[in-house]
Motif scaffolding. Structure first.
Motif, short mmCIF file in Angstrom:
data_model
loop_
_atom_site.label_atom_id
_atom_site.label_comp_id
_atom_site.label_asym_id
_atom_site.label_seq_id
_atom_site.Cartn_x
_atom_site.Cartn_y
_atom_site.Cartn_z
N PRO A 88 0.80 -1.22 0.00
CA PRO A 88 0.00 0.00 0.00
C PRO A 88 0.83 1.27 0.00
N GLN A 92 0.51 3.99 -2.86
CA GLN A 92 0.15 5.37 -2.55
C GLN A 92 1.14 6.34 -3.19
N ARG A 93 2.41 6.00 -3.20
CA ARG A 93 3.40 6.85 -3.84
C ARG A 93 3.11 7.01 -5.33
N LEU A 95 0.14 6.83 -6.78
CA LEU A 95 -1.03 7.70 -6.92
C LEU A 95 -0.67 9.16 -6.65
N ASP A 96 0.14 9.40 -5.62
CA ASP A 96 0.53 10.77 -5.30
C ASP A 96 1.36 11.39 -6.42
N ARG A 109 -0.68 15.25 -3.27
CA ARG A 109 -1.19 13.95 -2.80
C ARG A 109 -2.56 13.66 -3.40
N THR A 113 -6.67 7.93 0.71
CA THR A 113 -5.55 7.13 1.21
C THR A 113 -5.88 5.66 1.05
N LEU A 114 -4.97 4.93 0.45
CA LEU A 114 -5.20 3.51 0.20
C LEU A 114 -5.21 2.71 1.50
#
Length: 369
Positions: A88, A92-93, A95-96, A109, A113-114
């Motif tokens: 995760p 998340q990195r 996606l950000d 961001r 949040t995943l």
């Protein structure tokens, strides 16, 4: 601030794969039938991305769990599908980084949040960039009254010969002074100042009503002398040379950020039923039951002497819709079509058979060997 243009396409693609009450609620929020929503969303995104000064993008990321329906995925714009890392933090990195790139660095961001059980993420990014045709001059601004009294602000000043760019809107709740600041690429920014007793919603409704020509507006060239609107007056001033009517504007630079939980306004966005994680609501998207676990938008707007910059990233995080609990027994009638059979394609309202056929053979199973 809120970018409705960033929210609408996401709701449209969700509606395309929804069923039952969730589909009806999304269609009502969108204002178009659910069956037409995906096509309209593609057109909206393409139109926005093709306009000078604007950028629009859609992103879809999936993990291992959801088996996406080919029909739904085919309805998305090309080159939008990526995969979520099993970790995760790494996901998340990713996606950000997408949010940062697509917002031209204004948003760092993704607004959701995943979680470890996240099945997929669907997101839009919208950017707007325009430079003023005539820049403002920066100067100190010290308000003598109101909430900003006693503060020294970054003021912006400009004087010109276009009084038609300002006017007074007459709304049921009161008067609003509306200033249009033209930018390059066909983009304008409207500044709206209402009477002190008016709420923000009332002022914004007055501004949109003026844009739709649903409310009367008296332009700057037709205003009488005196105090004619909120923060607006018409007066005579001595001049060295003959001058036409001029428009003298003083405002302040601003930098606004906002984060919105769309599920907090689930009725407005048609997500009331879709947020129920006790069952699935999107059989047209995936064979696995899905609900909306999170929906949010992050937005930024910057107004300065040289121009205006804005970005909005909106994301929906579907969550597993749960596994039904089997508490009862039922009778199963099972049919097996394992020899030649016929079929009819029927128009339901008229019960007209549009196509009739006979199946004589089936497609061979590919074992991969």
């Amino acid at each position: 601030m809120l970018s409705a243009a960033g929210v609408w396409p996401l709701l449209a693609f969700l509606a395309d794969g929804a069923a039952g009450p969730a589909r009806s609620e999304l269609a009502q929020a969108l204002g178009v039938p659910a069956g037409q929503a995906a096509g309209a969303a593609r057109e909206v995104l393409a139109a926005l991305d093709g306009m000078p000064g604007l950028g629009a993008a859609l992103g879809l990321w999936t993990g291992r769990t959801p088996d996406l329906r080919d029909e739904w995925r085919a309805g998305l714009p090309a080159d939008t599908h990526g995969t979520l890392d099993d970790d995760p933090v790494a996901a998340q990195r990713t996606l950000d980084a997408w949010a940062t790139k697509r917002s031209e660095g204004l948003i760092e961001r993704m607004p959701v949040t995943l979680t470890r059980d996240a099945a997929m993420v669907l997101a839009t990014a919208l950017t707007l960039r325009t430079d003023w045709r005539r820049p403002f001059t920066e100067q100190p601004c010290r308000p003598a009254a109101g909430p900003w009294r006693g503060q020294t602000l970054l003021g912006l000043h400009r004087r010109g010969v276009r009084p038609d760019r300002i006017g007074v809107v007459s709304a049921p709740e009161g008067r609003v002074t509306a200033l249009k600041v033209p930018g390059n690429d066909g983009i304008d920014v409207h500044l709206l100042l209402g009477e002190e007793r008016m709420t923000s919603g009332q002022v914004l409704r007055a501004g949109t009503g003026a844009l739709e020509r649903a409310l009367p507006v008296v332009g700057g060239g037709q205003l009488p002398y005196g105090h004619v609107g909120p923060g607006l007056s018409v007066e005579r001033q001595p001049a060295v040379t003959p001058e036409p009517v001029t428009l003298d504007v003083t405002t302040v630079a601003f930098d606004v950020t906002a984060d919105h939980d769309l599920l907090a306004l689930h009725r407005l966005f048609g997500l009331t039923t879709a947020r129920d994680t006790g069952r699935g609501h999107f059989p047209g998207i995936s064979g696995s039951p899905l609900a909306v676990g999170a929906a949010a938008q992050s937005a930024v707007a910057r107004f300065g002497a040289l121009g205006f910059r804005s970005a909005a990233v909106t994301a929906v995080l579907p969550a597993p819709g749960g596994i039904p609990q089997y508490r009862h027994e039922t009778t199963v009638v099972r049919a097996v079509f394992d020899r030649p059979f016929g079929f009819l394609a029927v128009h339901r309202p008229t019960r007209l058979a549009l196509v009739a056929g006979w199946v004589t053979g089936a497609v061979a199973y590919d074992t991969g060997t």
